[in-house]
Design a protein around this motif. Structure first.
Motif, PDB file in Angstrom:
ATOM      1  N   ASP A 844       0.839  -1.195   0.000  1.00 56.23           N
ATOM      2  CA  ASP A 844       0.000   0.000   0.000  1.00 56.23           C
ATOM      3  C   ASP A 844       0.877   1.249   0.000  1.00 56.23           C
ATOM      4  O   ASP A 844       1.988   1.251   0.543  1.00 56.23           O
ATOM      5  CB  ASP A 844      -0.909   0.006   1.226  1.00 56.23           C
ATOM      6  CG  ASP A 844      -1.902  -1.158   1.188  1.00 56.23           C
ATOM      7  OD1 ASP A 844      -1.977  -1.818   0.135  1.00 56.23           O
ATOM      8  OD2 ASP A 844      -2.558  -1.386   2.224  1.00 56.23           O
ATOM      9  N   ALA A 845       0.347   2.308  -0.595  1.00 56.05           N
ATOM     10  CA  ALA A 845       1.102   3.554  -0.727  1.00 56.05           C
ATOM     11  C   ALA A 845       0.243   4.715  -0.276  1.00 56.05           C
ATOM     12  O   ALA A 845      -0.980   4.725  -0.463  1.00 56.05           O
ATOM     13  CB  ALA A 845       1.559   3.769  -2.159  1.00 56.05           C
ATOM     14  N   VAL A 846       0.910   5.707   0.321  1.00 53.56           N
ATOM     15  CA  VAL A 846       0.278   6.961   0.729  1.00 53.56           C
ATOM     16  C   VAL A 846       0.747   8.031  -0.246  1.00 53.56           C
ATOM     17  O   VAL A 846       1.952   8.311  -0.342  1.00 53.56           O
ATOM     18  CB  VAL A 846       0.647   7.333   2.176  1.00 53.56           C
ATOM     19  CG1 VAL A 846      -0.010   8.655   2.558  1.00 53.56           C
ATOM     20  CG2 VAL A 846       0.227   6.228   3.132  1.00 53.56           C
ATOM     21  N   ALA A 847      -0.188   8.625  -0.990  1.00 56.84           N
ATOM     22  CA  ALA A 847       0.181   9.490  -2.111  1.00 56.84           C
ATOM     23  C   ALA A 847      -0.345  10.900  -1.922  1.00 56.84           C
ATOM     24  O   ALA A 847      -1.394  11.130  -1.319  1.00 56.84           O
ATOM     25  CB  ALA A 847      -0.347   8.908  -3.422  1.00 56.84           C
ATOM     26  N   THR A 893      -4.327   6.859   1.195  1.00 57.48           N
ATOM     27  CA  THR A 893      -3.751   5.526   1.029  1.00 57.48           C
ATOM     28  C   THR A 893      -4.412   4.819  -0.146  1.00 57.48           C
ATOM     29  O   THR A 893      -5.653   4.758  -0.232  1.00 57.48           O
ATOM     30  CB  THR A 893      -3.926   4.701   2.306  1.00 57.48           C
ATOM     31  OG1 THR A 893      -3.317   5.398   3.399  1.00 57.48           O
ATOM     32  CG2 THR A 893      -3.276   3.341   2.158  1.00 57.48           C
ATOM     33  N   ILE A 894      -3.596   4.318  -1.034  1.00 52.17           N
ATOM     34  CA  ILE A 894      -4.064   3.546  -2.185  1.00 52.17           C
ATOM     35  C   ILE A 894      -3.592   2.116  -1.972  1.00 52.17           C
ATOM     36  O   ILE A 894      -2.386   1.850  -1.896  1.00 52.17           O
ATOM     37  CB  ILE A 894      -3.529   4.111  -3.505  1.00 52.17           C
ATOM     38  CG1 ILE A 894      -3.870   5.603  -3.624  1.00 52.17           C
ATOM     39  CG2 ILE A 894      -4.095   3.356  -4.686  1.00 52.17           C
ATOM     40  CD1 ILE A 894      -3.282   6.263  -4.864  1.00 52.17           C
ATOM     41  N   CYS A 895      -4.510   1.247  -1.884  1.00 57.38           N
ATOM     42  CA  CYS A 895      -4.142  -0.155  -1.650  1.00 57.38           C
ATOM     43  C   CYS A 895      -3.439  -0.730  -2.867  1.00 57.38           C
ATOM     44  O   CYS A 895      -3.567  -0.236  -3.996  1.00 57.38           O
ATOM     45  CB  CYS A 895      -5.393  -0.973  -1.327  1.00 57.38           C
ATOM     46  SG  CYS A 895      -6.259  -0.427   0.166  1.00 57.38           S
ATOM     47  N   SER A 896      -2.701  -1.795  -2.621  1.00 57.12           N
ATOM     48  CA  SER A 896      -1.979  -2.445  -3.710  1.00 57.12           C
ATOM     49  C   SER A 896      -2.966  -2.989  -4.725  1.00 57.12           C
ATOM     50  O   SER A 896      -3.932  -3.673  -4.389  1.00 57.12           O
ATOM     51  CB  SER A 896      -1.109  -3.569  -3.156  1.00 57.12           C
ATOM     52  OG  SER A 896      -0.481  -4.278  -4.204  1.00 57.12           O
ATOM     53  N   GLY A 897      -2.781  -2.654  -5.993  1.00 55.43           N
ATOM     54  CA  GLY A 897      -3.659  -3.076  -7.066  1.00 55.43           C
ATOM     55  C   GLY A 897      -4.905  -2.256  -7.200  1.00 55.43           C
ATOM     56  O   GLY A 897      -5.680  -2.477  -8.134  1.00 55.43           O
ATOM     57  N   ALA A 898      -5.150  -1.321  -6.307  1.00 58.69           N
ATOM     58  CA  ALA A 898      -6.347  -0.485  -6.364  1.00 58.69           C
ATOM     59  C   ALA A 898      -6.003   0.854  -7.011  1.00 58.69           C
ATOM     60  O   ALA A 898      -4.860   1.125  -7.394  1.00 58.69           O
ATOM     61  CB  ALA A 898      -6.918  -0.276  -4.958  1.00 58.69           C
ATOM     62  N   SER A 899      -7.017   1.711  -7.141  1.00 58.60           N
ATOM     63  CA  SER A 899      -6.827   3.027  -7.757  1.00 58.60           C
ATOM     64  C   SER A 899      -7.667   4.050  -7.033  1.00 58.60           C
ATOM     65  O   SER A 899      -8.648   3.723  -6.353  1.00 58.60           O
ATOM     66  CB  SER A 899      -7.196   2.984  -9.245  1.00 58.60           C
ATOM     67  OG  SER A 899      -8.583   2.710  -9.411  1.00 58.60           O
ATOM     68  N   SER A 900      -7.308   5.303  -7.218  1.00 58.19           N
ATOM     69  CA  SER A 900      -8.065   6.446  -6.724  1.00 58.19           C
ATOM     70  C   SER A 900      -8.211   7.428  -7.854  1.00 58.19           C
ATOM     71  O   SER A 900      -7.351   7.527  -8.752  1.00 58.19           O
ATOM     72  CB  SER A 900      -7.356   7.099  -5.530  1.00 58.19           C
ATOM     73  OG  SER A 900      -7.374   6.245  -4.408  1.00 58.19           O
TER      74      SER A 900
END
Length: 1220
Positions: A844-847, A893-900
Motif C-alpha cells: 500500500d502507498a500513501v500518495a 492511502t491507495i491499496c496495492s492493485g487499487a486506484s483512486s
C-alpha cells in the motif's frame, strides 16, 4: 635624500614674487642683515578679485611638482611667493671691515692693497662659512631659489574717481619708481612687472589710455611686457586668462634673467684669474685660498644650476659633468682626507651626481641615468680606496644604502611612468642607445622597489661591519682618539654611536632595514611581484623579531604564512623558516591561534627534525602565559601542509533510492616519526545533496595502535540533531600514529534521488588548553582514487569525482491515467478531466499530488477526490498567475492493485489559450515512509475558438407605409410607454460562420442579440429557426444564417445617424451523450442603420400571370426635411427588353418614398442578366445615387445583376399561382 641640504638636491625653477595681494607678513632676507628693502605706502588690494588672484597664483605654483618635463610644460612654470607691500632683498656684496690697528702701525711702508668686496657667500669673504677655501654653500642656491626673484610682480588698484585719478596716478608713478630704484641699487637684475586692476565702472575712453600711457612713460615700463591692465567687472574666466597672460609673457624675460647670470659666471670662469681676498691676511699667518681648478668647480656648478632654472637640462649636464671631473681628478686629489673640506668636497661630488641624474631622468635617458648612478658609485669606490679610509667600513655601506635610496626617491619624484598594465618591473632602454650594444640586466631602469631593496642589503652589511668594531673603539671617551680616525664617518655617526656599548643609545640598524624593506614591499606589491614581496616580508619580520617587536612581526608573518606561494610550489625550506618565525612571534605576542596552527603544520615529516622539540600538538600552548581565554582554532587544509590527509570515496558512482551504498574515509598520517600520536574527539563528514552528515566519535580500543594499516567497519545510527537535520553517527578509534593509515567503511541507505557529494571532513580535537578543528575539503584530482580492502589491498577507482555518487530515483509503479481527455478544447466550454491513479506496487502507498498548469492567464483550478460512493471532498485553489501550482493535494492511502480518482475542473475560458498540465505524484510505501518515490505525467491542452464568422449587412424594403408629411401628427406618450414615431427601416444581416473544430458539432440555436444602440433608435432582430435537434456542423464547413433587423427612430424629427451593436450567439454542444450546451459569442462590427441621406433600393419579383416577365422595382426614400428632385434614366440592354419609364423626373416631398416598376423580359434563361443600368441622379446636387440591391440580386463592379430563372421553373411557378 636625507643627509644632504635640501637646497642642494631640490629642483630649481624660476622664482617670482607677487606683491600687493596678501596681507601676510613680509618675506625675504632677514632684516638684521644689510639688505635692500622694497617698501610701498599704497595699501594692499583686499577684495574678491584679490582672493581670486591669490588662488590662481597658488594653483600655478610649480615648486612642488614632479621632476619631469610634462609637469612644467603647462602653466606651472614658476615657484611663486605671495608677499605684502614690503620685501627684503639679501645684500649682494658683503660689508668691508676697517683695517686693523696692527696693520696700520706696521713698519712696512708699502702701499696697502685696496680691499675688494665680494658676495657674503663667497670663499673670499672672511665672514663667510666657506672662508677661505670652501667650495659651495647651499645658501647660495637658496638665495636664488627663495630670496632673489627673477621677476617682481606688483598689483595696484586703478581708481575710477575722476577727482582722484591724478593724485592716485602720481602715487603710482612714485611708488613704481621707488621700487625700480631699490632693485637697481641692490645690484640684482630682477624685472619689475606692474599689474593694474581697474575698480568701479570705467568705460573705454581715450582718458584711460592717456593715463596708462602717462604712467608708462613716467616709470619707463614696457606696455607689452611690464605693464598689464585688467578692465573692470571681469569674469572669473577673464581673470584666469589675465593671470595666464602675465605668466606666459614674463616667462621669456625670466629665462633671459637666468641666462644673464650664466653669462656672468661663464665670463669669470673664462677669465682664469683667482680673485683676491676681501681683506689681507694677518701678519704671521698663511691663508690657503681656492685654486683656479676649485674656482672652475664653483663656476661649473653655478652654470649648471642656472641652466636648471632655464630648464635647459642638456646644458646643465655638461656643466655638472665638467665640474664633477675637475672636483674628483684635481681638487680632491690635493685635499687631505682628514680635512673637513674633504668631507664637503665629497658631499659636493654627490650633489653633482644627483643633479646630473635628475637632468638625465628629466630628458628620459633612463638607462643613461642608471649608468651614471653606477659610474659615480664605482668611481667614488676607487677614489675612497685610494685616497680615503677604504670601503670596507660601515661608513661606506651606509653611503651605499643612502645612494640607493637617493635613486629610488629620484625615480618617485620624477614620476616615471612604468607600464602598470603590463606590470613590467623595468623600462626598456631609450632609442639613443647604440644598436647592438649589450646591456647588463642592472643597467635597465627598475622601479623604486629594486633600489629600496638594494639599500636594505647595504644596511645589513653596514650592521655586520659595525658589529665588528672592537669594544675599545665603542666608548665615548675614545671618540676623538687617533684610533677612531681609521673609521669613515661620512654622513654617519662615530663608532661609539654606531655600535654603542650596552646600556647606551645608538643606531637602530634593524629599524633602518625595516624602513627600506617597507618601502620596497609597497613598490613590489604594486606590480604584483609576489615572490619578491614574500622574500622581503620574511626579512622584515626577522628584523622585527630581532628588535623584539612581536606585534609588528606577527602582523607581517600571519598573512604571509597563510598566502605564501612556497607551500604550493614545494619550497619547504622557506615554509619552515616562516613557520618557526611566526611561532616565535605569536608565542611572545600571545596569539594562541597562530601557535597552534603552526605547530599543526610543523608536525609533518617533510620539515627538518629538531631533537629538542616535543612534537606534541596537545602541548602547543605549554609555557605561554600571555593567553587570557581558552582558544578555539579552525584550520583550513588549504592554509597549511597538514600531516593528516583524508580522502572519501564511494564504491560505486551510481545507486538507486532504497539501495545500500558503501563508502570509505581513509586518513593517512605523515607526522614526524618521533611525534606523539594524535587523538581526535570526533570526525564530521559533510555532504551536498540529500545525504545525511556522518559524525564519527572516538572510542578507545584495548588493542595496540602501532600498525601501519587499520580497516574499521563503522555501524551508523540515526541521531537527532540540534539544528533539526537528521545525522548519522558511529564510533571508532580516532588515534592516529605517525605513518599510519586508517580506513573507516560506512554502509548508508540511499533515501532520495539527487547528487550526493562528500564536501569536507572536520577533525575535532579537545585538549586541556584549547579546542581544535581541522577542516579537510574533498576536491577532484587527476590522480585515481583508492578503495581499501580489509587485507590492505588497494583498488584504483578512475572517476571524475570519486567523492560523488548519483542517486537515481526508484522506478515508480504508480500509473497515472487521464480519463476523458479531449484532443481539442473550445472557448466558453467547461473543462472537466478525471485522473486515475493506479497502485501497481506490492505494498500500500500513501500518495499526494502536485499539479502545475502552465501558460498565460492561468484560470483557477479545482481538484476533488472521487470517493467510492461518489461523494467528493474537494480542495479548490484560485489564483490568476502565469504559473498555478496546487501542491500537496492528499489522495490518501491507495491499496496495492487499487486506484483512486481525482476530478480536475477548469471554468470556461473566453479567449484561445495553450496550457501544459504537469503532475507529480509523490508517494511513500507504508513499509518505508522515509523514502519518497515520484511519478510524473504531463499533457497539453489546446483551447481554440470553435467558430469564426463574417457578415454582410444589406437593406430591405420595410412593408409598413411611411407617415405623410401633410397628415402626420405627433401625439403624447401614454404613461411610461414610449411610442416610436420615427421612420421604419428593414435590414438583412447575413452571417457565414465557419467551424474550426476537428469534430462534428451540433448547433442548436442561432440568435442575434442587440447589445447597444446609438442615435435614438429602436431595433429588434428576428430569430432564425433551426430544425429540432439542431444542425450538425462538420469540421471546416461554412454555414449561412440570415437575420432580419427592423429599426425605427424614436422621433420623426431626429435626423442623426444611428448605429447598432449586436453579437451573434451560437449555442452548440459536442455530438456525444450528456454533453453540456455551450454558448459562443461572436462579435459583429458596428452596423449603420439610419441616416438622413436619401437612398435607393432595388427589388425584384417574378410575374405570376405572365411568364418570362421580371418585375424590377426601384424605391427612392427621402428621410430628410427637404423637397428633392431626382432624374431617372433606364438604359436599354441587349440581354433583355423592358417596359417602363426610360427617362423621367421624380419629385419627393420630405419624409416620403416612392417606387418605380420596370418589366423586364430576358432573352436568356437560367443565368444572371445585367448589368441593369438604372441611373438615379439628384437634380439639385447633381449627385448620382447608388442603388442598393435586396434579395434575389447581386452587385459587382459593373452594376446590378438579376437572376432569370429557367423556363420550367417559371412555368411551374405560374401553374402554382393559377391553382391557388
Amino acid at each position: 635624500m636625507e643627509g644632504y641640504a635640501p637646497a642642494f638636491v631640490a629642483h630649481n625653477v624660476p622664482f617670482m614674487v607677487v606683491s600687493g595681494l596678501s596681507p601676510s607678513e613680509n618675506f625675504g632676507s632677514d632684516a638684521g642683515q644689510q639688505c635692500c628693502q622694497i617698501t610701498s605706502e599704497i595699501p594692499l588690494i583686499n577684495n574678491g578679485e584679490s582672493q581670486a588672484f591669490l588662488k590662481l597664483f597658488q594653483e600655478r605654483d610649480g615648486g612642488q611638482l614632479s621632476w619631469n618635463s610634462k609637469e612644467y610644460n603647462g602653466r606651472n612654470k614658476f615657484k611663486i611667493k605671495v608677499v605684502g607691500r614690503e620685501y627684503n632683498l639679501p645684500p649682494r656684496m658683503a660689508q668691508l671691515h676697517a683695517p686693523s690697528a696692527r696693520l696700520s702701525n706696521s713698519r712696512d711702508l708699502s702701499p696697502m692693497p685696496r680691499p675688494t668686496a665680494h658676495s657674503p657667500l663667497s670663499p673670499l669673504t672672511p665672514d663667510s662659512a666657506l672662508f677661505p677655501d670652501g667650495l659651495i654653500d647651499p645658501e647660495w642656491i637658496s638665495k636664488h631659489q627663495n630670496l632673489v626673484p627673477s621677476v617682481f610682480v606688483s598689483f595696484y588698484k586703478f581708481t575710477s574717481d575722476p577727482n582722484l585719478s591724478t593724485l592716485h596716478d602720481n602715487h603710482l608713478k612714485t611708488d613704481i619708481s621707488n621700487i625700480k630704484s631699490v632693485i637697481a641699487k641692490s645690484g640684482y637684475k630682477t624685472k619689475l612687472i606692474v599689474a593694474l586692476l581697474s575698480e568701479g565702472s570705467i568705460l573705454k575712453s581715450p582718458e584711460v589710455e592717456d593715463r596708462l600711457a602717462n604712467i608708462r612713460k613716467a616709470t619707463g615700463l614696457d606696455s607689452k611686457t611690464s605693464l598689464f591692465f585688467l578692465p573692470p567687472q571681469s569674469s572669473p574666466v577673464e581673470i584666469e586668462a589675465f593671470v595666464d597672460t602675465i605668466i606666459s609673457t614674463i616667462y621669456p624675460l625670466c629665462i633671459e634673467y637666468y641666462r644673464e647670470l650664466s653669462k656672468h659666471s661663464r665670463r669669470k670662469r673664462n677669465r682664469g684669474v683667482v680673485p683676491s681676498l676681501s681683506a689681507s691676511p694677518r701678519i704671521g699667518t698663511t691663508t690657503q685660498i681656492l685654486s683656479s681648478q676649485a674656482w672652475n668647480v664653483r663656476y661649473d656648478f653655478k652654470l649648471g644650476v642656472f641652466a636648471e632654472f632655464r630648464q635647459e637640462m642638456d646644458a646643465a649636464i655638461r656643466s655638472f659633468e665638467s665640474g664633477y671631473d675637475i672636483l674628483l681628478s684635481e681638487v680632491m686629489e690635493i685635499m687631505p682626507s682628514w680635512s673637513p673640506r674633504f668631507i664637503e668636497a665629497r658631499l659636493l661630488a654627490d650633489v653633482f651626481a644627483i643633479r646630473t641624474l635628475r637632468c638625465l631622468l628629466w630628458n628620459g635617458n633612463f638607462t643613461g641615468a642608471v649608468r651614471r648612478w653606477q659610474s659615480h658609485r664605482n668611481r667614488l669606490r676607487k677614489f675612497i680606496d685610494r685616497k680615503g679610509k677604504g670601503t670596507l667600513t660601515y661608513g661606506w655601506e651606509a653611503w651605499e644604502a643612502r645612494w640607493a635610496e637617493v635613486m629610488a626617491e629620484m625615480i618617485q619624484k620624477s614620476a616615471i611612468d612604468f607600464d602598470d598594465e603590463s606590470m613590467s618591473p623595468y623600462l626598456l632602454p631609450e632609442k639613443n642607445i647604440v644598436t647592438g650594444e649589450r646591456l647588463e640586466p642592472w643597467e635597465y631602469m627598475h622601479h623604486p622597489g629594486y633600489w629600496y631593496s638594494l639599500a636594505s642589503q647595504h644596511q645589513t652589511s653596514r650592521r655586520a661591519l659595525a658589529f665588528a668594531i672592537p669594544e675599545e673603539d665603542r666608548s665615548p671617551q675614545t671618540g676623538k682618539s687617533p684610533r677612531n680616525q681609521a673609521y669613515d664617518t661620512y654622513l654617519c655617526p662615530d663608532p661609539y654611536e654606531e655600535y654603542p656599548l650596552p646600556g647606551q643609545a645608538g643606531v637602530d640598524h634593524s629599524l633602518l632595514i625595516i624602513e627600506s624593506l617597507t618601502k620596497a614591499i609597497i613598490e613590489f606589491n604594486k606590480r604584483n611581484q609576489l615572490r619578491q614581496v614574500q622574500e622581503l616580508s620574511i626579512i622584515s619580520a626577522t628584523e622585527s623579531i630581532r628588535r623584539k617587536d612581536w606585534d609588528v612581526a606577527l602582523r607581517i608573518l600571519r598573512p604571509l604564512w597563510h598566502k605564501m606561494s612556497y607551500r604550493k610550489e614545494g619550497w619547504w625550506g622557506p615554509v619552515e623558516e616562516v613557520g618557526w618565525a611566526l611561532r616565535n612571534a605569536a608565542a611572545n605576542a600571545g596569539d594562541a591561534i597562530s601557535v597552534i596552527s603552526v605547530d599543526w603544520e610543523l608536525l609533518h615529516k617533510i620539515f627538518v627534525y629538531r631533537p629538542k622539540w616535543h612534537y606534541d600538538i596537545s602541548k602547543a600552548l605549554d609555557g605561554i602565559e600571555t593567553i587570557d581565554s581558552r582558544p578555539s582554532v579552525v584550520i583550513q587544509h588549504q592554509d597549511v601542509h597538514s600531516f593528516l590527509l583524508a580522502t572519501y570515496v564511494f564504491q560505486n558512482s551510481e545507486g538507486k533510492v532504497g539501495e545500500v551504498c558503501l563508502s570509505q574515509l581513509a586518513v593517512v598520517s605523515t607526522a614526524m616519526p618521533a611525534s606523539i600520536p594524535v587523538t581526535m574527539s570526533e570526525i564530521k563528514i559533510e555532504f551536498e545533496g540529500s545525504m545525511k552528515p556522518i559524525i564519527l566519535r572516538h572510542k578507545g580500543s584495548d588493542a595496540t595502535n602501532s600498525g601501519k594499516y587499520s580497516h574499521n567497519g563503522v555501524t551508523l545510527t540515526d541521531i537527532p540533531s540540534q539544528t533539526g537535520n537528521p545525522t548519522l553517527a558511529g564510533e571508532a578509534d580516532l588515534t592516529f600514529s605517525p605513518g599510519q593509515a586508517k580506513v573507516f567503511e560506512f554502509t548508508c541507505l540511499l533515501r532520495e534521488a539527487s547528487e550526493g557529494t562528500a564536501t569536507s571532513a572536520t577533525f575535532s580535537m579537545t585538549s586541556k588548553l584549547f579546542d581544535l578543528d581541522f577542516v579537510q575539503t574533498f576536491e577532484p584530482t587527476a590522480a585515481p582514487a583508492t578503495w581499501w580492502t580489509s587485507t590492505s589491498a588497494k583498488k584504483q577507482l578512475v572517476r571524475e569525482n570519486p567523492a560523488a555518487i548519483t542517486i537515481l530515483p526508484k522506478p515508480p509503479k504508480m500509473e497515472v491515467r487521464f480519463i476523458g481527455l479531449q484532443e481539442q478544447y473550445y472557448t466558453n466550454e467547461s473543462l472537466v478531466l478525471q485522473i486515475d491513479f493506479v497502485n501497481d506496487e506490492e505494498i500500500d502507498a500513501v500518495a499526494t499530488i502536485d499539479v502545475w498548469l502552465l501558460g498565460d492567464n492561468v484560470p483557477p483550478v479545482s481538484l476533488s477526490l472521487i470517493s467510492p460512493d461518489h461523494m467528493a471532498d474537494s480542495t479548490t485553489r484560485s489564483k490568476e498567475t502565469k504559473e498555478e501550482v496546487l501542491s500537496a493535494f492528499e489522495i490518501g492511502t491507495i491499496c496495492s492493485g487499487a486506484s483512486s480518482s481525482v476530478r480536475m475542473s477548469i471554468p470556461p475560458i473566453d479567449v484561445p489559450a495553450f496550457y501544459e498540465l504537469s503532475m507529480k505524484v509523490s508517494y511513500h510505501l507504508v513499509s518505508d515512509m522515509e523514502t519518497p518515490i515520484y511519478k510524473t505525467a504531463a499533457t497539453q491542452m489546446a483551447i481554440i475558438n470553435p467558430f469564426e464568422a463574417n457578415y454582410d449587412f444589406s437593406p430591405l424594403i420595410h412593408p409598413d407605409p411611411w407617415p405623410s408629411f401633410f397628415t402626420h401628427n405627433e401625439g403624447d406618450d401614454t404613461g411610461n410607454k414610449v411610442i416610436h414615431r420615427g421612420l421604419s427601416q428593414k435590414w438583412c444581416l447575413t452571417s457565414r460562420y465557419f467551424s474550426f473544430a476537428n469534430e462534428d458539432l451540433v448547433v442548436e440555436d442561432l440568435n442575434v442579440d442587440v447589445i447597444g444602440t446609438n442615435g435614438g433608435i429602436h431595433c429588434y432582430a428576428t430569430k432564425t429557426d433551426l430544425p429540432e435537434g439542431g444542425v450538425v456542423v462538420s469540421p471546416k464547413s461554412l454555414d449561412e444564417a440570415k437575420f432580419e433587423i427592423n429599426s425605427q427612430k424614436l422621433s420623426l424629427d431626429d435626423r442623426g445617424t444611428a448605429t447598432l451593436d449586436v453579437t451573434l450567439a451560437i449555442k452548440w454542444r459536442r455530438q456525444t451523450e450528456r454533453s453540456a450546451l455551450n454558448t459562443t459569442i461572436l462579435a459583429v462590427p458596428r452596423l449603420l442603420v439610419s441616416s438622413s441621406e436619401p437612398r435607393v433600393l432595388a427589388s425584384v419579383s417574378y410575374s405570376a400571370i405572365e411568364p418570362f416577365m421580371i418585375h424590377f422595382e426601384v424605391t427612392i426614400e427621402n428621410p430628410s426635411n427637404h423637397f428633392l428632385s431626382f432624374g431617372i434614366t433606364m438604359e436599354p440592354s441587349e440581354k433583355w427588353a423592358f417596359s417602363g419609364v426610360k427617362a423621367s423626373t421624380l419629385q419627393l416631398v420630405p419624409l416620403s418614398r416612392k417606387s418605380l416598376t420596370f418589366r423586364l423580359v430576358p432573352f436568356t434563361r437560367g443565368d444572371w442578366i445585367g448589368p441593369v443600368r438604372c441611373v438615379i441622379k439628384d437634380r439639385y446636387f447633381q449627385k448620382i445615387l447608388k442603388i442598393a440591391p435586396t434579395d434575389g440580386m447581386r452587385i459587382d463592379k459593373e452594376g446590378i445583376f438579376v437572376w432569370a430563372p429557367p423556363a420550367e421553373i417559371e412555368e411551374a411557378s405560374v401553374l402554382e399561382d393559377d391553382t391557388e
